[in-house]
Design a protein around this motif. Structure first.
Motif, PDB file in Angstrom:
ATOM      1  N   LEU A  92      56.812  25.113 -38.212  1.00 49.49           N
ATOM      2  CA  LEU A  92      55.713  25.755 -37.481  1.00 49.49           C
ATOM      3  C   LEU A  92      55.319  24.999 -36.214  1.00 49.49           C
ATOM      4  N   SER A  93      56.063  23.973 -35.872  1.00 49.35           N
ATOM      5  CA  SER A  93      55.641  23.077 -34.788  1.00 49.35           C
ATOM      6  C   SER A  93      55.456  23.782 -33.449  1.00 49.35           C
ATOM      7  N   ASP A  94      56.147  24.893 -33.234  1.00 47.95           N
ATOM      8  CA  ASP A  94      56.006  25.624 -31.972  1.00 47.95           C
ATOM      9  C   ASP A  94      55.141  26.869 -32.106  1.00 47.95           C
ATOM     10  N   SER A  95      54.469  27.019 -33.243  1.00 46.06           N
ATOM     11  CA  SER A  95      53.640  28.196 -33.499  1.00 46.06           C
ATOM     12  C   SER A  95      52.192  27.775 -33.744  1.00 46.06           C
ATOM     13  N   PRO A  96      51.224  28.653 -33.482  1.00 45.79           N
ATOM     14  CA  PRO A  96      49.821  28.308 -33.715  1.00 45.79           C
ATOM     15  C   PRO A  96      49.518  28.209 -35.214  1.00 45.79           C
ATOM     16  N   TRP A  97      48.909  27.094 -35.598  1.00 47.14           N
ATOM     17  CA  TRP A  97      48.460  26.951 -36.978  1.00 47.14           C
ATOM     18  C   TRP A  97      47.256  26.029 -37.024  1.00 47.14           C
ATOM     19  N   ALA A  98      46.539  26.093 -38.134  1.00 44.15           N
ATOM     20  CA  ALA A  98      45.318  25.298 -38.280  1.00 44.15           C
ATOM     21  C   ALA A  98      45.123  24.956 -39.745  1.00 44.15           C
ATOM     22  N   ILE A  99      44.256  23.983 -40.005  1.00 42.64           N
ATOM     23  CA  ILE A  99      43.815  23.727 -41.372  1.00 42.64           C
ATOM     24  C   ILE A  99      42.357  24.134 -41.491  1.00 42.64           C
ATOM     25  N   VAL A 108      40.602  13.654 -44.769  1.00 40.80           N
ATOM     26  CA  VAL A 108      41.801  14.464 -44.549  1.00 40.80           C
ATOM     27  C   VAL A 108      42.742  13.771 -43.574  1.00 40.80           C
ATOM     28  N   THR A 109      42.195  13.182 -42.511  1.00 42.48           N
ATOM     29  CA  THR A 109      43.024  12.471 -41.538  1.00 42.48           C
ATOM     30  C   THR A 109      43.781  11.333 -42.207  1.00 42.48           C
ATOM     31  N   GLU A 110      43.090  10.588 -43.035  1.00 46.43           N
ATOM     32  CA  GLU A 110      43.711   9.464 -43.744  1.00 46.43           C
ATOM     33  C   GLU A 110      44.798   9.950 -44.701  1.00 46.43           C
ATOM     34  N   ARG A 111      44.512  11.006 -45.428  1.00 48.78           N
ATOM     35  CA  ARG A 111      45.468  11.497 -46.428  1.00 48.78           C
ATOM     36  C   ARG A 111      46.693  12.135 -45.788  1.00 48.78           C
ATOM     37  N   PHE A 112      46.511  12.832 -44.680  1.00 45.92           N
ATOM     38  CA  PHE A 112      47.665  13.405 -43.982  1.00 45.92           C
ATOM     39  C   PHE A 112      48.568  12.295 -43.454  1.00 45.92           C
ATOM     40  N   ALA A 113      47.962  11.246 -42.918  1.00 46.28           N
ATOM     41  CA  ALA A 113      48.751  10.127 -42.414  1.00 46.28           C
ATOM     42  C   ALA A 113      49.542   9.479 -43.543  1.00 46.28           C
ATOM     43  N   LEU A 119      48.858  16.702 -38.224  1.00 48.13           N
ATOM     44  CA  LEU A 119      47.615  17.473 -38.153  1.00 48.13           C
ATOM     45  C   LEU A 119      47.686  18.406 -36.944  1.00 48.13           C
ATOM     46  N   PRO A 120      47.196  19.634 -37.090  1.00 48.05           N
ATOM     47  CA  PRO A 120      47.219  20.579 -35.964  1.00 48.05           C
ATOM     48  C   PRO A 120      46.077  20.317 -34.996  1.00 48.05           C
ATOM     49  N   ALA A 121      46.135  20.956 -33.862  1.00 50.44           N
ATOM     50  CA  ALA A 121      45.061  20.803 -32.870  1.00 50.44           C
ATOM     51  C   ALA A 121      43.756  21.385 -33.388  1.00 50.44           C
ATOM     52  N   VAL A 122      43.840  22.466 -34.160  1.00 49.79           N
ATOM     53  CA  VAL A 122      42.640  23.120 -34.682  1.00 49.79           C
ATOM     54  C   VAL A 122      42.446  22.730 -36.143  1.00 49.79           C
ATOM     55  N   GLN A 123      41.305  22.117 -36.412  1.00 49.98           N
ATOM     56  CA  GLN A 123      40.954  21.678 -37.764  1.00 49.98           C
ATOM     57  C   GLN A 123      39.512  22.079 -38.041  1.00 49.98           C
ATOM     58  N   VAL A 124      39.287  22.786 -39.134  1.00 54.31           N
ATOM     59  CA  VAL A 124      37.931  23.191 -39.512  1.00 54.31           C
ATOM     60  C   VAL A 124      37.600  22.549 -40.849  1.00 54.31           C
ATOM     61  N   TYR A 125      36.468  21.833 -40.876  1.00 51.10           N
ATOM     62  CA  TYR A 125      36.044  21.103 -42.063  1.00 51.10           C
ATOM     63  C   TYR A 125      34.750  21.710 -42.626  1.00 51.10           C
ATOM     64  N   GLY A 126      34.428  21.296 -43.844  1.00 51.17           N
ATOM     65  CA  GLY A 126      33.237  21.841 -44.488  1.00 51.17           C
ATOM     66  C   GLY A 126      31.968  21.629 -43.695  1.00 51.17           C
ATOM     67  N   SER A 127      31.912  20.517 -42.965  1.00 53.90           N
ATOM     68  CA  SER A 127      30.716  20.204 -42.184  1.00 53.90           C
ATOM     69  C   SER A 127      30.612  21.019 -40.897  1.00 53.90           C
ATOM     70  N   ALA A 144      38.785  31.819 -34.107  1.00 57.72           N
ATOM     71  CA  ALA A 144      38.179  31.774 -32.776  1.00 57.72           C
ATOM     72  C   ALA A 144      38.687  30.576 -31.983  1.00 57.72           C
ATOM     73  N   ARG A 145      38.815  29.434 -32.631  1.00 59.93           N
ATOM     74  CA  ARG A 145      39.297  28.234 -31.941  1.00 59.93           C
ATOM     75  C   ARG A 145      40.755  28.377 -31.519  1.00 59.93           C
ATOM     76  N   LEU A 146      41.508  29.186 -32.247  1.00 66.03           N
ATOM     77  CA  LEU A 146      42.901  29.450 -31.882  1.00 66.03           C
ATOM     78  C   LEU A 146      43.016  30.556 -30.838  1.00 66.03           C
ATOM     79  N   GLY A 147      41.891  31.225 -30.557  1.00 69.79           N
ATOM     80  CA  GLY A 147      41.918  32.335 -29.613  1.00 69.79           C
ATOM     81  C   GLY A 147      42.537  33.579 -30.208  1.00 69.79           C
ATOM     82  N   MET A 148      42.440  33.710 -31.535  1.00 69.42           N
ATOM     83  CA  MET A 148      43.055  34.832 -32.247  1.00 69.42           C
ATOM     84  C   MET A 148      41.990  35.680 -32.942  1.00 69.42           C
ATOM     85  N   ALA A 149      42.306  36.925 -33.166  1.00 69.69           N
ATOM     86  CA  ALA A 149      41.492  37.741 -34.054  1.00 69.69           C
ATOM     87  C   ALA A 149      41.836  37.352 -35.491  1.00 69.69           C
ATOM     88  N   PRO A 150      40.870  37.366 -36.394  1.00 72.38           N
ATOM     89  CA  PRO A 150      41.177  37.052 -37.796  1.00 72.38           C
ATOM     90  C   PRO A 150      42.301  37.912 -38.363  1.00 72.38           C
TER      91      PRO A 150
END
Length: 211
Positions: A92-99, A108-113, A119-127, A144-150
């Motif tokens: 998916l490296s050339d496609s839009p994705w998010a967590i 999450v940052t620590e665990r992914f490492a 980690l993708p550019a778009v990350q949404v957390y509980g907070s 919305a952060r990806l510039g996409m419709a749901p």
């Protein structure tokens, strides 16, 4: 379905965190005189403080969240990648994705490492949202952060609360049966038993490199 981006839950989807979380919630529940089995069923796909509100309304959610975070911090190395996660994310490296996760950014940052996952550019957390899963806000925000419709987003979720949130946001949902049986994910548009199956579906949609 017409898919332009993929939104992934984290726990149970990209990270195999069930064993670590089970140890944490069992320890926490026993220390507070609660039934660990009943508490466990309330944890999937939700912020810890939201689980506390339902499992033990007499306790302060903020205080208990800190205690849970301390227990989780002891579980270093307890969050390996789910089988197929690295291959799928590389494809998916050339496609839009998010967590989209109910977890927190630092953990999450620590665990992914540690798991060797990007980690993708778009990350949404509980907070990031006032109302977390099963409310749709987190998936609406990621789109919305990806510039996409749901409606152009495919969500991969393993928990009923997450599936409900994604469906309510208007996304197409794959229920990944890593932590729940297919019957528990019946709101999902389709189910997959592995990330390899998810990758095959995305390949067929033309969303992966080389498709």
């Amino acid at each position: 379905m017409t898919i332009a981006a993929v939104l992934f839950d984290v726990d149970g989807v990209l990270l195999d965190s069930a064993a670590a979380h089970r140890r944490v919630w069992t320890s926490w529940s026993q220390a507070r005189g609660l039934d660990p089995e009943k508490v466990w069923t309330l944890t999937f796909g939700r912020r810890p403080e939201d689980t506390v509100r339902d499992a033990a309304p007499h306790l302060d959610p903020t205080t208990e969240r800190k205690a849970l975070d301390e227990l989780l911090a002891r579980e270093r190395g307890g969050f390996p990648p789910v089988d197929g996660a690295a291959d799928l994310l590389e494809a998916l490296s050339d496609s839009p994705w998010a967590i989209v996760t109910s977890g927190d950014r630092d953990s999450v940052t620590e665990r992914f490492a540690a798991a060797g996952l990007p980690l993708p550019a778009v990350q949404v957390y509980g907070s990031d949202v006032e109302h977390a899963k099963p409310a749709p806000d987190c998936f609406s925000l990621a789109a919305a952060r990806l510039g996409m419709a749901p409606a152009a987003c495919l969500v991969v979720e393993d928990a009923p609360a997450g599936v409900s949130a994604a469906v309510a946001a208007g996304c197409t949902v794959i229920g990944l049966t890593t932590t729940h049986a297919e019957a528990s994910l019946r709101q999902a548009h389709l189910c997959a038993a592995s990330l390899a199956e998810v990758q095959e579906l995305l390949l067929a949609e033309g969303l992966l490199a080389g498709s």
